[in-house]
Design an enzyme around this catalytic site. Structure first.
Site, short mmCIF file in Angstrom:
data_model
loop_
_atom_site.label_atom_id
_atom_site.label_comp_id
_atom_site.label_asym_id
_atom_site.label_seq_id
_atom_site.Cartn_x
_atom_site.Cartn_y
_atom_site.Cartn_z
N HIS A 139 0.86 -1.19 0.00
CA HIS A 139 0.00 0.00 0.00
C HIS A 139 0.89 1.24 0.00
O HIS A 139 2.13 1.12 0.01
CB HIS A 139 -0.96 -0.02 1.20
CG HIS A 139 -0.28 -0.29 2.50
ND1 HIS A 139 0.58 0.60 3.10
CD2 HIS A 139 -0.30 -1.38 3.32
CE1 HIS A 139 1.04 0.10 4.23
NE2 HIS A 139 0.54 -1.11 4.39
N HIS A 162 3.95 1.33 2.33
CA HIS A 162 5.15 0.66 1.84
C HIS A 162 5.84 1.51 0.77
O HIS A 162 7.05 1.65 0.75
CB HIS A 162 4.80 -0.68 1.16
CG HIS A 162 4.26 -1.72 2.07
ND1 HIS A 162 2.95 -2.15 2.01
CD2 HIS A 162 4.85 -2.43 3.05
CE1 HIS A 162 2.77 -3.10 2.91
NE2 HIS A 162 3.89 -3.28 3.56
N LYS A 184 4.90 2.33 12.33
CA LYS A 184 3.61 1.77 12.79
C LYS A 184 3.88 0.55 13.67
O LYS A 184 3.25 0.36 14.70
CB LYS A 184 2.70 1.39 11.63
CG LYS A 184 1.33 0.94 12.15
CD LYS A 184 0.38 0.60 11.05
CE LYS A 184 0.61 -0.75 10.47
NZ LYS A 184 0.33 -1.85 11.43
#
Ligand code: PAF
Length: 279
Positions: free
Chosen positions: A33, A36, A149
């Protein structure tokens, strides 16, 4: 862009590169996504050659159904990688990495592995450590890129590098968010429509907790967050912790000069989402 699935072939390619070229590695499990892609774009800017690995690592899944349900979008991943000027893609299968014995090494990460995710996902960080160490051995990157994250994973990988004296710079990359604040994750596509609509509440709560952190004590902030989720019809809180950024030890009191982060894990229906914020 060249795609390799065999270790000997990619090692040969890496060996053939000029010694003074810098190699940037972005390890992924595919289902790429924008989060990345932002890591890969940064790697492209900062290195002569960029390698992206796409490997759904079986040893880091504590639940078989999670591994079975992990999205496989290789064709789309490859065209995205081409679009951001990735040079080399490594797509091994489990046998190539593990042979016939799909097990992880046991690591001592000085206790980082027992906090938060470590409490709820048994063996997860041994699996992550095993594959990341293996990828570093195969690719010999100058720089390796990891998203914040998975902040605990990032700290554990830094510890891995320190403990094994690996010659690679770990580059942390900021969390990439959807316009409504939801942290980008390969799991987001598996959210039902109503859970997807509810999920930005997680980041909103982190932002509010950050504000409260300035005025209330740690216990009060934690209680406030727990209450927010008690009253939520769709989201179930697994944990909320305020911890020291380096040791990941949960804190009771603020000591000036230390850096802290709030960490959260939430079930949105079947899907488990994590997020964190610097305080
Ligand atoms: O963060 C991930 O996607 C994975 O844990 C990693 C680092 C690619 C190892 O499998």
């Amino acid at each position: 862009m060249i795609v390799y699935s065999e270790i000997t072939a990619i090692k040969k390619k890496i060996k053939s590169l000029k010694k003074d070229l810098s190699i940037g590695l972005v390890p992924t499990m595919g289902a790429l996504h924008q989060g990345h892609l932002s890591l890969i774009k940064q790697a492209v800017l900062e290195n002569d050659v960029v390698v992206v690995s796409v490997f759904v690592n079986p040893t880091q899944f504590d639940k078989k159904e999670d591994l079975d349900n992990y999205p496989n979008t290789l064709e789309n991943d490859l065209s995205l990688l081409e679009s951001v000027n990735c040079d080399i893609v490594f797509t091994p299968n489990p046998k190539e990495i593990y042979g016939n014995n799909i097990i992880s090494e046991n690591f001592d990460f000085d206790g980082l592995e027992f906090q938060m995710e470590g409490k709820f996902r048994k063996g997860h960080f041994n699996g992550v450590g095993t594959i990341v160490k293996r990828l570093f051995e195969i690719i010999t990157p100058t720089n390796a890129y990891f998203g914040e994250k998975d902040f605990q994973q990032l700290q554990i990988i830094k510890k891995l590098v320190e403990k094994f004296n690996l010659q690679v710079n770990i580059i942390p990359c900021e969390i990439f968010r959807e316009s409504d604040g939801l942290a980008m994750s390969s799991r987001n596509v598996r959210l039902t429509e109503k859970h997807r609509l509810a999920a930005p509440f997680i980041y909103k709560t982190l932002l509010n907790a950050k504000e409260l952190f300035g005025t209330k004590n740690v216990e009060e902030v934690i209680k406030w967050v727990e209450n927010e989720f008690k009253n939520h019809p769709l989201l179930e809180l697994e944990y909320f912790e305020i911890a020291d950024e380096k040791t990941l030890n949960p804190i009771k009191k603020v000591i000036s000069g230390q850096k802290y982060r709030a960490f959260i894990a939430v079930f949105a229906g079947e899907i488990r989402l994590i997020d964190n914020i610097s305080l």
